[in-house]
Scaffold this motif. Structure first.
Motif, PDB file in Angstrom:
ATOM      1  N   VAL A  81       0.834  -1.246  -0.019  1.00 38.56           N
ATOM      2  CA  VAL A  81       0.077  -0.010  -0.044  1.00 38.56           C
ATOM      3  C   VAL A  81       0.821   1.324   0.045  1.00 38.56           C
ATOM      4  CG1 VAL A  81      -1.818   1.285   1.395  1.00 38.56           C
ATOM      5  CG2 VAL A  81      -1.948  -0.995   1.313  1.00 38.56           C
ATOM      6  N   ILE A  82       0.635   2.022  -1.075  1.00 40.00           N
ATOM      7  CA  ILE A  82       1.476   3.230  -1.058  1.00 40.00           C
ATOM      8  C   ILE A  82       0.425   4.434  -0.597  1.00 40.00           C
ATOM      9  CG2 ILE A  82       2.820   4.839  -2.500  1.00 40.00           C
ATOM     10  CD1 ILE A  82       4.142   2.264  -1.992  1.00 40.00           C
ATOM     11  N   THR A  83       0.601   5.412   0.217  1.00 39.78           N
ATOM     12  CA  THR A  83      -0.137   6.386   0.873  1.00 39.78           C
ATOM     13  C   THR A  83       0.182   7.501   0.200  1.00 39.78           C
ATOM     14  OG1 THR A  83      -0.106   5.122   2.952  1.00 39.78           O
ATOM     15  CG2 THR A  83      -1.078   7.396   2.895  1.00 39.78           C
ATOM     16  N   THR A  84      -0.787   8.130  -0.641  1.00 44.53           N
ATOM     17  CA  THR A  84      -0.622   9.277  -1.442  1.00 44.53           C
ATOM     18  C   THR A  84      -0.492  10.516  -0.152  1.00 44.53           C
ATOM     19  OG1 THR A  84      -2.997  10.062  -1.778  1.00 44.53           O
ATOM     20  CG2 THR A  84      -1.785   8.811  -3.369  1.00 44.53           C
ATOM     21  N   HIS A  85      -1.399  10.373   0.847  1.00 44.18           N
ATOM     22  CA  HIS A  85      -1.164  11.191   1.974  1.00 44.18           C
ATOM     23  C   HIS A  85      -2.279  10.700   3.229  1.00 44.18           C
ATOM     24  CE1 HIS A  85      -4.699  12.700  -0.226  1.00 44.18           C
ATOM     25  NE2 HIS A  85      -5.070  13.389   0.693  1.00 44.18           N
ATOM     26  N   VAL A  86      -2.115  11.487   4.250  1.00 41.69           N
ATOM     27  CA  VAL A  86      -2.746  10.674   5.612  1.00 41.69           C
ATOM     28  C   VAL A  86      -3.975  11.600   5.777  1.00 41.69           C
ATOM     29  CG1 VAL A  86      -2.587  10.110   7.857  1.00 41.69           C
ATOM     30  CG2 VAL A  86      -0.432   9.597   6.283  1.00 41.69           C
ATOM     31  N   GLU A  95       7.678  10.492   4.799  1.00 40.86           N
ATOM     32  CA  GLU A  95       8.011  10.894   6.155  1.00 40.86           C
ATOM     33  C   GLU A  95       7.276  12.228   6.682  1.00 40.86           C
ATOM     34  OE1 GLU A  95       9.996  11.328   9.625  1.00 40.86           O
ATOM     35  OE2 GLU A  95      10.642   9.836   8.230  1.00 40.86           O
ATOM     36  N   GLY A  96       6.953  13.050   5.747  1.00 41.84           N
ATOM     37  CA  GLY A  96       6.026  14.255   5.983  1.00 41.84           C
ATOM     38  C   GLY A  96       4.912  13.960   6.685  1.00 41.84           C
ATOM     39  N   ASP A  97       4.395  12.845   6.592  1.00 42.28           N
ATOM     40  CA  ASP A  97       2.960  12.394   7.000  1.00 42.28           C
ATOM     41  C   ASP A  97       2.793  11.265   7.666  1.00 42.28           C
ATOM     42  OD1 ASP A  97       1.703  14.354   5.417  1.00 42.28           O
ATOM     43  OD2 ASP A  97       0.536  13.149   4.434  1.00 42.28           O
ATOM     44  N   LYS A  98       4.118  10.896   8.243  1.00 37.76           N
ATOM     45  CA  LYS A  98       4.219   9.680   8.941  1.00 37.76           C
ATOM     46  C   LYS A  98       3.806   9.752  10.244  1.00 37.76           C
ATOM     47  CE  LYS A  98       7.531   6.513  11.392  1.00 37.76           C
ATOM     48  NZ  LYS A  98       9.108   6.278  11.513  1.00 37.76           N
ATOM     49  N   GLY A 113       7.455   0.888   6.279  1.00 35.87           N
ATOM     50  CA  GLY A 113       8.546   1.710   5.643  1.00 35.87           C
ATOM     51  C   GLY A 113       8.197   3.366   5.084  1.00 35.87           C
ATOM     52  N   LEU A 114       9.183   3.722   4.426  1.00 30.11           N
ATOM     53  CA  LEU A 114       8.911   5.123   4.002  1.00 30.11           C
ATOM     54  C   LEU A 114       9.236   5.242   2.508  1.00 30.11           C
ATOM     55  CD1 LEU A 114      10.748   7.372   6.722  1.00 30.11           C
ATOM     56  CD2 LEU A 114       8.153   6.791   6.615  1.00 30.11           C
ATOM     57  N   GLY A 126       3.382  15.445   3.716  1.00 29.10           N
ATOM     58  CA  GLY A 126       3.912  14.556   2.929  1.00 29.10           C
ATOM     59  C   GLY A 126       3.225  13.773   1.847  1.00 29.10           C
ATOM     60  N   HIS A 127       2.424  14.642   1.129  1.00 32.86           N
ATOM     61  CA  HIS A 127       1.661  14.289   0.154  1.00 32.86           C
ATOM     62  C   HIS A 127       2.462  14.094  -1.137  1.00 32.86           C
ATOM     63  CE1 HIS A 127      -1.001  14.403  -3.570  1.00 32.86           C
ATOM     64  NE2 HIS A 127      -2.056  14.355  -2.900  1.00 32.86           N
ATOM     65  N   ILE A 128       2.314  12.911  -1.631  1.00 32.59           N
ATOM     66  CA  ILE A 128       2.994  12.176  -2.632  1.00 32.59           C
ATOM     67  C   ILE A 128       2.124  11.848  -3.990  1.00 32.59           C
ATOM     68  CG2 ILE A 128       4.846  11.280  -1.769  1.00 32.59           C
ATOM     69  CD1 ILE A 128       3.586   8.574  -2.350  1.00 32.59           C
TER      70      ILE A 128
END
Length: 260
Positions: free
Chosen positions: A65-70, A88-91, A136-137, A162-164
Motif C-alpha cells: 500500500v502506497i499512501t498519497t497522504h494521510v 516521512e512528512g505524513d508519518k 517503511g517510507l 507528506g503528500h506524494i
C-alpha cells in the motif's frame, strides 16, 4: 467485472484498476496496479467498507500500500494490509493521528451525503481514522519496480506535508492523489496545508514528460493529460496575482479549481 454493494471497480487496462466509492459525496478512488511478483495499491479509501474484499478478487499477488497522504478518506482500509508505506512528512499523522482536522470534523465529513447502504460494521459516531506504524517510507525520487512497470515517487506537499504523486512511467499514468482532480476544489485552506507548496507541486507535475492520463483521487476517473497545460497557466496566474495564501478563496480554471 466485480459487482459489489459499496465499491465500484473499473478496469483502466489489464493490469490497472480503479476502486471507487461513489456512494459517498467525496467520490474517492483508490488504484490497484498489478506487477509481475507484487502489486501496489495507491490508497485504501474511506474505511466505510473493507477494500481487501475487492483486492482479493482482483489479484493473488502480495500488495504494497502506497499512501498519497494521510487523510481519513485515503487510509480507511490500511489496517487490512500487511505492508503500508508513507512519506516521512505524513508519518506522524499515520502513527499518532491526523493533525489540523478534529475528530468531530472527520466524523461529520464521513457521515454526510451517503447514497448507498453502508455495512453494519460502519458507525460514524465511533469512526476513527486508521493509525499504524508504517512498514517503511517512500521518498522523492524512489522507483518502485514491479517488473513490468516502473513507478516513480514525487513528493508534492501542499495539501499535506507528506503528500506524494505516483507516476507509472511505463504507461504514462500520473496518480495525483489530492493534488489535482476535477469538479470540486483542490484545497489548501486548513492550518496543516500550504498554499505556496501546493502551487509549487502543481508546477512540478505539470512539467513531467510522458504523461498520458491523470488519475486524481476524487470525482472523474481519469483526466486527459491536456489538463496539465491549464495547470501551468494556473500556476502563473496564482503567483502573479499573489493568490497562493490563506483566505483568497476559490480560484476556477478550465477543468479544475483550488481553494485557499
Amino acid at each position: 467485472m466485480i459487482k459489489d454493494p459499496w465499491f465500484t471497480v473499473q478496469q483502466i487496462d489489464n493490469q490497472t484498476f480503479g476502486i471507487s466509492e461513489y456512494g459517498h459525496w467525496e467520490k474517492v478512488h483508490s488504484f490497484l496496479l498489478l506487477g509481475v511478483e507484487k502489486a501496489v495499491l495507491i490508497d485504501t479509501g474511506l474505511g466505510i467498507d473493507n477494500m481487501k474484499r475487492i483486492t482479493d478478487q482482483l489479484t493473488g499477488l502480495p500488495i504494497d500500500v502506497i499512501t498519497t497522504h494521510v487523510h481519513a478518506d485515503h487510509i480507511g482500509s490500511h489496517g487490512e494490509f500487511e505492508r503500508v508505506f508513507v512519506h516521512e512528512g505524513d508519518k506522524d499523522w499515520l502513527v499518532n493521528g491526523i493533525q489540523g482536522l478534529s475528530i468531530n470534523q472527520i466524523r461529520k465529513d464521513i457521515r454526510r451525503d451517503i447514497t448507498l447502504p453502508t455495512p453494519v460494521s460502519f458507525d460514524p459516531d465511533t469512526y476513527r481514522p486508521f493509525q499504524v506504524e508504517p512498514t517503511g517510507l517512500v521518498n522523492d525520487g524512489d522507483i518502485i519496480d514491479l517488473g513490468n512497470r516502473k513507478l516513480m515517487i514525487y513528493h508534492t506537499p501542499g495539501h499535506s506535508p507528506g503528500h506524494i504523486c505516483v507516476f507509472d512511467e511505463t504507461n504514462g499514468y500520473l496518480f495525483t492523489g489530492d493534488l489535482l482532480y476535477d469538479e470540486t476544489p483542490v484545497y489548501a485552506f486548513y492550518p496543516s496545508t500550504s498554499p505556496v507548496d501546493l502551487v509549487n507541486s502543481l508546477e512540478r507535475v505539470a512539467e513531467l514528460p510522458g504523461v498520458f492520463m491523470v488519475y486524481g483521487s476524487h470525482n472523474t476517473l481519469g483526466l486527459e493529460a491536456s489538463i496539465l497545460e491549464e495547470v501551468k497557466r494556473a500556476v502563473i496566474y496564482l503567483r502573479e496575482n499573489d493568490l497562493a495564501r490563506f483566505g483568497t478563496g476559490v480560484h476556477h480554471f478550465d477543468g479544475f479549481s483550488v481553494k485557499f
